[in-house]
Design a protein around this motif. Structure first.
Motif, PDB file in Angstrom:
ATOM      1  N   UNK A 190       0.976  -1.254   0.047  1.00 16.18           N
ATOM      2  CA  UNK A 190      -0.025  -0.052   0.099  1.00 16.18           C
ATOM      3  C   UNK A 190       0.977   1.233  -0.139  1.00 16.18           C
ATOM      4  N   UNK A 191       0.252   2.188  -0.507  1.00 16.41           N
ATOM      5  CA  UNK A 191       0.971   3.623  -0.120  1.00 16.41           C
ATOM      6  C   UNK A 191       0.696   4.165   1.148  1.00 16.41           C
ATOM      7  N   UNK A 192       1.604   3.593   1.857  1.00 13.98           N
ATOM      8  CA  UNK A 192       1.320   3.858   3.545  1.00 13.98           C
ATOM      9  C   UNK A 192       1.317   5.349   3.727  1.00 13.98           C
ATOM     10  N   UNK A 193       2.143   6.401   3.144  1.00 13.73           N
ATOM     11  CA  UNK A 193       2.210   7.689   3.467  1.00 13.73           C
ATOM     12  C   UNK A 193       0.721   8.384   3.050  1.00 13.73           C
ATOM     13  N   UNK A 194       0.461   8.018   1.935  1.00 14.72           N
ATOM     14  CA  UNK A 194      -0.919   8.926   1.474  1.00 14.72           C
ATOM     15  C   UNK A 194      -1.937   8.309   2.288  1.00 14.72           C
ATOM     16  N   UNK A 195      -1.833   7.105   2.509  1.00 14.97           N
ATOM     17  CA  UNK A 195      -3.077   6.459   3.479  1.00 14.97           C
ATOM     18  C   UNK A 195      -3.144   6.887   4.585  1.00 14.97           C
ATOM     19  N   UNK A 196      -2.040   7.109   5.327  1.00 12.11           N
ATOM     20  CA  UNK A 196      -2.287   7.803   6.697  1.00 12.11           C
ATOM     21  C   UNK A 196      -2.398   9.033   6.712  1.00 12.11           C
ATOM     22  N   UNK A 197      -1.996   9.798   5.873  1.00 12.96           N
ATOM     23  CA  UNK A 197      -2.324  11.226   5.575  1.00 12.96           C
ATOM     24  C   UNK A 197      -3.836  11.276   5.423  1.00 12.96           C
ATOM     25  N   UNK A 200       4.986  15.671   5.121  1.00 15.28           N
ATOM     26  CA  UNK A 200       5.765  14.306   4.810  1.00 15.28           C
ATOM     27  C   UNK A 200       6.717  14.031   5.826  1.00 15.28           C
ATOM     28  N   UNK A 201       6.972  15.084   6.603  1.00 13.21           N
ATOM     29  CA  UNK A 201       7.697  14.647   7.790  1.00 13.21           C
ATOM     30  C   UNK A 201       6.746  14.191   8.973  1.00 13.21           C
ATOM     31  N   UNK A 202       5.858  14.928   8.855  1.00 14.64           N
ATOM     32  CA  UNK A 202       4.507  14.583   9.943  1.00 14.64           C
ATOM     33  C   UNK A 202       4.231  13.103   9.546  1.00 14.64           C
ATOM     34  N   UNK A 203       3.996  12.841   8.366  1.00 12.57           N
ATOM     35  CA  UNK A 203       3.716  11.709   7.844  1.00 12.57           C
ATOM     36  C   UNK A 203       4.543  10.588   8.157  1.00 12.57           C
ATOM     37  N   UNK A 204       5.888  10.933   8.018  1.00  7.52           N
ATOM     38  CA  UNK A 204       6.916  10.068   8.535  1.00  7.52           C
ATOM     39  C   UNK A 204       7.014   9.940   9.736  1.00  7.52           C
ATOM     40  N   UNK A 241       5.801   6.967  14.168  1.00 10.51           N
ATOM     41  CA  UNK A 241       5.261   6.554  15.446  1.00 10.51           C
ATOM     42  C   UNK A 241       4.213   5.277  15.492  1.00 10.51           C
ATOM     43  N   UNK A 242       3.472   5.207  14.217  1.00  9.73           N
ATOM     44  CA  UNK A 242       2.439   4.355  14.311  1.00  9.73           C
ATOM     45  C   UNK A 242       3.391   2.864  14.287  1.00  9.73           C
ATOM     46  N   UNK A 243       4.462   2.789  13.228  1.00  6.59           N
ATOM     47  CA  UNK A 243       5.156   1.783  13.425  1.00  6.59           C
ATOM     48  C   UNK A 243       5.501   1.413  14.745  1.00  6.59           C
ATOM     49  N   UNK A 244       6.021   2.510  15.346  1.00  2.88           N
ATOM     50  CA  UNK A 244       6.574   2.332  16.590  1.00  2.88           C
ATOM     51  C   UNK A 244       5.624   1.807  17.546  1.00  2.88           C
ATOM     52  N   UNK A 245       4.360   2.306  17.628  1.00  2.00           N
ATOM     53  CA  UNK A 245       3.136   1.915  18.292  1.00  2.00           C
ATOM     54  C   UNK A 245       2.755   0.564  18.047  1.00  2.00           C
ATOM     55  N   UNK A 246       2.936   0.179  16.466  1.00  2.00           N
ATOM     56  CA  UNK A 246       2.335  -0.986  16.196  1.00  2.00           C
ATOM     57  C   UNK A 246       3.269  -1.951  16.704  1.00  2.00           C
TER      58      UNK A 246
END
Length: 709
Positions: A13-20, A105-109, A114-119
């Motif tokens: 998936x396009x994780x960046x766009x999806x999360x944004x 983008x920075x926020x997305x990253x 963070x999500x990855x960390x939380x995940x």
């Protein structure tokens, strides 16, 4: 769908766009949502875990909202506008837009990070929870397994305990059964021994009674003891039934039954003892009755004989008187004729001389027979026979006849002389092997003597006689002769005589027929070696002085043990005197061999048949009835001699032997009764009554025929 599945799909998936878009949508969205911090995640399997995750997600969302507000309030941040509009309204990118884009983008990253960390944290928590859950499950499983194992172990322990208890119970029961079995076996063994002793006693008494009855004729048994005989048979059958019951019951019998069986067996033994006494009493009464009948018959015969003798005497006296009368008449006639002739002569002379003679008186002839008869009647009858016994001997002593004592002293002196001569050979230790070889040279053929065949007897005799003739004998790969030592001949004579006598207590006492082949060899050696016969008799008289016959008296300074040794008793290894039954058995064997030597002929090719013939048996009986009797011994020897020698003596001596038997019955038996009331005396009475009643004595079995070898 679980978190792990989402993470696996993030690569595609396009994780960046999806999360944004998701972040913007969650802020601006006012309608119903399926995602957000206020919604329950659909991927949590458990409620408690879902709540925990919700709280964490809500806290994270709150922080993100705070960050978003801070960004909105920042002066550098452009005013809110629609991204889509801005994108399409301005074709040339603005710096702020670039900054916003870079920030986004920075926020997305950062969000992604963070999500990855939380995940990752969630994943780790999920893993930890799963591990904990697995651990709890494993603990529960282990606990359940342990409980199951504990239950299984408890059940196994219970089963093992039950098995051990059963095993211990079985072992205890087995031990109890083994103890009961052992005690029952011991009890059975003791009962068996007790019954066996009773059976031995019962059988011995039964055999004694049977032997006593067999020695009698059938008529005597039927007349004297028919009822007792039936009682004896019934008693024997009852005792056999008792033994059969004891054998069939075996070890299943209890103690009371064992005791009952033993008591019954003892009662049977006591009954047969009483029955034996009744038999002896009945037979004694019958014997007395028979003796009384025989005495009455003898008196009648004696009276008849005296009457016949008186009639014969009267007839002889009448005949003698007639003969004397005839002789007297003849003498008178002759005297008358001579007187007439003398008268005639005188008349003739007177007439020739012229002288007349006076008249002559002639007696009356009728008175002559009266005178002759008176003379004949005055003659005394022939004198009666002198008052002597039927044996024609007058006893010189109550212990031994002088002639028999002189004979005994003669052979005993020869025996002592030989013993003294061979002492140097017998005591020399250097000649011990030679003495042993001499003993083997004699013992081997002597022990093999039997009446199997004439050839067998001949071979064994030749081995003994050839050794005395000096021929070599091979013993243990060594050749010896009797000439190897000057005293060997006398030593071997003593040895072979002693060996023959020793057969009496081994083979002859148990097998009476074995005496006759030994007796034939003894008589043959006696003829060929005269000294051997005297030495043999010396050994026989040493073992049994009653064969002389000599009843050795007991001296005042002698003890009972010393006296019994002088009449043949022996001492055991424990220095104890032998039992009377063993002594009587050996005396019986000696009497059998002595009688067999008297009656058995020797080898036919060696001259006369007997060196010690049947006259010795007559001499023994004639002297034995004159010596003082001893209990049991005298009756046993008398019965054995009559049993073995009776047939030949009756055939040889005829009426004289019958007179001897009558003398034994009428004089010796009453004298013996004063000393002996046992079984041998009763059996002697029975056998005498049988012989005199049947007027015959059967020949003993086993006698060698004439010319056997």
């Amino acid at each position: 769908m679980s978190v792990e599945d989402l993470l696996r799909d993030m690569g595609g998936l396009r994780v960046d766009a999806a999360l944004q878009h998701a972040a913007l949508a969650s802020i601006t969205s006012t309608g119903p949502r399926s995602l957000g911090p206020d919604k329950e995640p659909i991927w949590s399997p458990e409620k408690q875990q879902q709540q925990t995750v919700k709280q964490q997600v809500q806290e994270e969302k709150k922080e993100q909202l705070k960050l978003t507000k801070v960004e909105k309030e920042s002066p550098h941040k452009p005013k809110k506008s629609s991204p889509t509009v801005e994108t399409f309204n301005c074709c040339i990118p603005d710096f702020e837009d670039i900054q916003v884009y870079q920030f986004k983008q920075h926020l997305s990253k950062e969000c992604n990070k963070k999500v990855r960390h939380e995940m990752k944290i969630l994943k780790e928590k999920q893993l930890a929870f799963n591990k904990k859950l697995l651990a709890e499950r494993e603990i529960k499983s282990n606990l359940a397994d342990q409980i199951a194992k504990q239950q299984t172990s408890d059940s196994q322990i219970k089963q093992i305990a039950e098995q051990l208890a059963l095993q211990e119970l079985e072992i205890h029961q087995r031990d109890q059964l083994a103890i009961k079995k052992e005690s029952r076996e011991k009890l059975h063994k003791l009962a068996l021994e007790g019954v066996a002793r009773c059976q031995k006693r019962f059988n011995r008494k039964y055999e004694n009674i049977t032997r006593m009855l067999l020695s009698l004729d059938k008529e005597t048994v039927q007349e004297a003891c028919a009822a007792r005989n039936r009682q004896l048979k019934e008693l024997g059958q009852q005792f056999n039934q008792l033994l059969g019951h004891f054998k069939t019951s075996g070890q299943a019998t209890d103690q009371s039954q064992y005791l009952s069986l033993i008591l019954k067996a003892e009662q049977f033994c006591h009954t047969i003892n009483e029955l034996e006494e009744c038999f002896i009493k009945d037979l004694a009464e019958f014997s007395h009755h028979i003796q009384e009948q025989l005495r009455l018959e003898a008196q009648k015969k004696q009276q008849e004989l005296e009457r016949q003798q008186k009639e014969e005497l009267e007839r002889q006296q009448r005949q003698l008187a007639e003969e004397q009368q005839q002789q007297q008449q003849q003498q008178q006639q002759k005297a008358a004729a001579e007187a007439e002739e003398a008268k005639r002569r005188q008349d003739q002379e007177a007439e020739s001389q012229g002288i007349v003679a006076p008249p002559v008186f002639e007696p009356d002839q009728s008175s002559a027979p009266v005178v002759v008869a008176a003379a004949a009647g005055a003659a005394p009858p022939p004198p009666p026979p002198t008052a002597t016994d039927s044996l024609g001997n007058v006893p010189a002593s109550i212990y031994v006849h002088p002639t028999r004592l002189a004979f005994y002293n003669e052979i005993n002196a020869l025996y002592k002389q030989k013993v003294e001569i061979v002492k140097p050979l017998q005591t020399n230790e250097a000649l011990k092997q030679y003495r042993t070889n001499c003993q083997r040279a004699i013992n081997m053929p002597l022990n093999a003597i039997s009446a199997v065949s004439p050839q067998h007897l001949q071979q064994n005799f030749d081995k003994i006689y050839n050794f005395f003739n000096g021929q070599p004998v091979k013993i243990m790969n060594q050749s010896i002769t009797i000439n190897d030592h000057p005293l060997a001949r006398d030593y071997c004579l003593l040895l072979v005589a002693k060996k023959f006598v020793s057969q009496c207590e081994t083979s002859i006492s148990s097998n009476p027929q074995a005496a006759f082949p030994f007796a034939s060899v003894i008589n043959t050696l006696w003829k060929l070696l005269p000294d051997f016969g005297k030495i043999f008799l010396a050994y026989m008289y040493k073992e049994s002085p009653f064969l002389v016959p000599y009843v050795i008296p007991q001296h005042s300074n002698q003890t009972t043990e010393q006296y019994l040794k002088t009449i043949g008793y022996r001492l055991s290894e424990k220095n104890e005197l032998e039992k009377p039954d063993i002594y009587l058995k050996r005396q019986t064997g000696l009497a059998r061999l002595y009688a067999a030597v008297i009656m058995t002929p020797s080898r036919k090719s060696d001259g006369p048949a007997h060196c010690f013939g049947l006259e010795e048996g007559w001499r023994w009986l004639a002297h034995f009835v004159m010596v003082q009797p001893l209990p049991d011994v005298s009756a046993t020897l008398m019965m054995e001699m009559l049993h073995n020698l009776g047939f030949d003596m009756w055939r040889t001596y005829g009426k004289q032997f019958v007179k001897l038997l009558l003398f034994i019955q009428t004089h010796y038996i009453p004298q013996l009764s004063a000393y002996d009331e046992g079984g041998p005396k009763t059996r002697l009475e029975m056998i005498l009554a049988k012989f005199l009643r049947e007027r015959t004595i059967p020949q003993v079995t086993g006698v060698l025929p004439p010319g056997f070898w």
